[in-house]
Design a protein around this motif. Structure first.
Motif, mmCIF file in Angstrom:
data_model
loop_
_atom_site.group_PDB
_atom_site.id
_atom_site.type_symbol
_atom_site.label_atom_id
_atom_site.label_comp_id
_atom_site.label_asym_id
_atom_site.label_seq_id
_atom_site.Cartn_x
_atom_site.Cartn_y
_atom_site.Cartn_z
ATOM 1 N N PHE A 36 -10.903 -2.519 -11.849
ATOM 2 C CA PHE A 36 -9.572 -2.259 -12.400
ATOM 3 C C PHE A 36 -8.978 -0.993 -11.793
ATOM 4 O O PHE A 36 -9.650 0.039 -11.686
ATOM 5 C CB PHE A 36 -9.695 -2.101 -13.917
ATOM 6 N N VAL A 37 -7.703 -1.085 -11.422
ATOM 7 C CA VAL A 37 -6.946 0.059 -10.916
ATOM 8 C C VAL A 37 -5.672 0.196 -11.759
ATOM 9 O O VAL A 37 -4.728 -0.575 -11.566
ATOM 10 C CB VAL A 37 -6.580 -0.109 -9.433
ATOM 11 N N GLY B 171 -16.087 -7.671 -7.395
ATOM 12 C CA GLY B 171 -15.505 -8.492 -8.443
ATOM 13 C C GLY B 171 -14.014 -8.695 -8.239
ATOM 14 O O GLY B 171 -13.422 -8.160 -7.304
ATOM 15 N N PRO B 172 -13.394 -9.497 -9.102
ATOM 16 C CA PRO B 172 -11.944 -9.653 -9.028
ATOM 17 C C PRO B 172 -11.243 -8.321 -9.271
ATOM 18 O O PRO B 172 -11.665 -7.535 -10.115
ATOM 19 C CB PRO B 172 -11.627 -10.663 -10.135
ATOM 20 N N VAL B 173 -10.194 -8.048 -8.528
ATOM 21 C CA VAL B 173 -9.469 -6.776 -8.614
ATOM 22 C C VAL B 173 -8.197 -6.980 -9.431
ATOM 23 O O VAL B 173 -7.349 -7.811 -9.090
ATOM 24 C CB VAL B 173 -9.124 -6.245 -7.216
ATOM 25 N N VAL C 218 -8.366 -5.412 -20.122
ATOM 26 C CA VAL C 218 -8.959 -5.897 -18.878
ATOM 27 C C VAL C 218 -10.474 -6.050 -18.990
ATOM 28 O O VAL C 218 -11.061 -6.931 -18.367
ATOM 29 C CB VAL C 218 -8.595 -4.945 -17.714
ATOM 30 N N GLN C 219 -11.117 -5.166 -19.754
ATOM 31 C CA GLN C 219 -12.571 -5.136 -19.913
ATOM 32 C C GLN C 219 -13.281 -5.124 -18.557
ATOM 33 O O GLN C 219 -14.099 -6.005 -18.251
ATOM 34 C CB GLN C 219 -13.036 -6.309 -20.779
ATOM 35 N N PRO C 220 -12.990 -4.117 -17.743
ATOM 36 C CA PRO C 220 -13.583 -4.066 -16.404
ATOM 37 C C PRO C 220 -15.015 -3.547 -16.418
ATOM 38 O O PRO C 220 -15.452 -2.891 -17.370
ATOM 39 C CB PRO C 220 -12.672 -3.075 -15.675
ATOM 40 N N ALA C 221 -15.707 -3.813 -15.343
ATOM 41 C CA ALA C 221 -17.009 -3.190 -15.110
ATOM 42 C C ALA C 221 -16.841 -1.855 -14.396
ATOM 43 O O ALA C 221 -17.651 -0.943 -14.569
ATOM 44 C CB ALA C 221 -17.893 -4.108 -14.275
ATOM 45 N N VAL C 222 -15.781 -1.753 -13.576
ATOM 46 C CA VAL C 222 -15.502 -0.559 -12.786
ATOM 47 C C VAL C 222 -14.013 -0.258 -12.889
ATOM 48 O O VAL C 222 -13.180 -1.177 -12.862
ATOM 49 C CB VAL C 222 -15.891 -0.757 -11.302
ATOM 50 N N ALA C 223 -13.675 1.025 -13.013
ATOM 51 C CA ALA C 223 -12.276 1.459 -12.980
ATOM 52 C C ALA C 223 -12.150 2.580 -11.960
ATOM 53 O O ALA C 223 -12.999 3.480 -11.909
ATOM 54 C CB ALA C 223 -11.814 1.936 -14.348
#
Length: 279
Positions: A22-23, A45-47, A136-141
C-alpha cells in the motif's frame, strides 16, 4: 489497473489477499510518488495506491481547498508505474459521519518540529492512515522519507497497535539541482523554484558543522536559519536531531557519531517546503 471509489468494491477486490502493498497519497503525483510505487512492486503483492486529500490534517488557514486534485493525470502515471488498484474515495465515502474517533500520537514525538508549527497535524495524519490501513489491510505500507517525522510517527503507531503491517520508508527523490520533489513545488513561481534549492543547501551546511569539535549546536542552527532569512525565506525550523527519537543530541553524542538527521521547514513566498538530510 482498476480505479475504485467505494470501500465495498475495494474489499471485494482484495478479498483473501494477504500480501497487498500500500502507498497512501493525496494525489497530484510526481516522480517521488512513482518511486514508491516502483518500490512497492518489488514486494510481490498487488499494489494499491490511495488518493485522498485528508481534511483532518490541514489547519484552517492552510491549502486544503486549493490543493490540486488531478485524478485522471495521476491514474495515467500510476498505471505506467505498475499500480494495480487506485483507491480514490470521496469524503462522504471515507468519512460518512464526522470522524470523532481519532488517533492521538504521543506529544514527545508528534508535538515537536512539524507538530509545533502545525498543531493537530499528526492527529489528522494518524487518523486517516489508521482508517486507510483498515480499508486496505496491507502487509506492507511504503512512505517517503521526505516526510521524515511522519514516517517515525506512523511506524510507531503501527508497532504500538500491533498492526500486522510492515511500514517502510523509501529515499527522497530530488530534482537535478537537489530540491526534494513535492506536490507543493507546483505552487512555486519561476524565480521561487530557482531559489527553492537553498533549503537543501542550508541543511547540508548544517550537517557539515555537526561533527566539528567545539561547535555549538545552537549557533549552527541559528546560522542556517539566518542564512535563509537573508535570502527572503521565513524559516520555521532548521535543526539537528537524533534519528531515533528526533530529540536534540548532546555535544558528546554529536562528536561520537550518533546517527543524526538535519530537518528543515521554511516558507518561500506563500509556499512552505520541508526537507531533511541524514548524517
Amino acid at each position: 489497473m482498476r480505479i475504485i471509489h467505494s470501500l465495498s468494491e475495494l474489499r471485494a477486490a482484495l478479498k483473501g489477499e494477504a500480501s497487498t502493498v500500500f502507498v497512501p497519497t493525496m494525489g497530484n503525483l510526481h516522480e517521488g510518488h512513482l518511486s514508491l510505487v516502483r518500490e512497492a512492486r518489488r514486494h510481490g503483492g498487488p499494489v494499491v495506491v490511495s488518493i485522498f486529500v485528508n481534511r483532518l490534517q490541514f489547519l484552517p488557514h492552510e491549502d486544503f481547498d486549493r490543493y490540486p486534485r488531478t485524478l485522471a493525470r495521476d491514474a495515467e502515471m500510476l498505471e505506467a508505474a505498475g499500480c494495480d488498484i487506485v483507491f480514490a474515495p470521496d469524503e462522504a465515502e471515507l468519512y460518512p459521519v464526522p470522524q470523532v474517533y481519532k488517533v492521538q500520537p504521543p506529544a514527545a514525538l508528534a508535538d515537536l518540529l512539524e507538530g509545533e508549527f502545525r498543531p493537530g497535524f499528526f492527529t489528522g495524519v494518524c487518523t486517516v492512515v489508521m482508517k486507510l490501513f483498515q480499508c486496505v489491510q496491507p502487509a506492507v505500507a511504503i512512505f517517503g522519507q521526505k516526510d521524515y517525522q511522519q514516517l517515525k510517527v506512523l511506524s510507531a503507531m503501527a508497532e504500538q497497535f500491533a498492526m500486522p503491517i510492515q511500514v517502510l520508508g523509501a529515499p527522497t527523490v530530488r530534482a537535478g539541482d537537489g530540491l526534494a520533489l513535492s506536490s507543493r513545488n507546483g505552487y512555486l513561481g519561476q524565480t521561487e523554484r530557482q531559489e527553492a534549492v537553498a533549503l537543501s543547501q542550508a541543511l547540508a551546511q548544517l550537517a557539515q558543522g555537526a561533527r566539528v569539535p567545539g561547535s555549538s549546536l545552537a549557533a549552527l542552527e541559528q546560522a542556517a536559519a539566518d542564512g535563509l532569512r537573508e535570502r527572503g525565506w521565513m524559516p520555521d525550523y532548521l535543526t539537528l536531531r537524533r534519528r531515533n527519537d528526533l530529540l536534540p543530541p548532546t555535544d558528546a553524542e554529536r562528536l561520537a557519531g550518533e546517527p543524526l538527521v538535519a530537518l528543515g521547514a521554511a516558507r518561500i513566498g506563500q509556499t512552505r517546503l520541508i526537507d531533511n538530510l541524514e548524517l
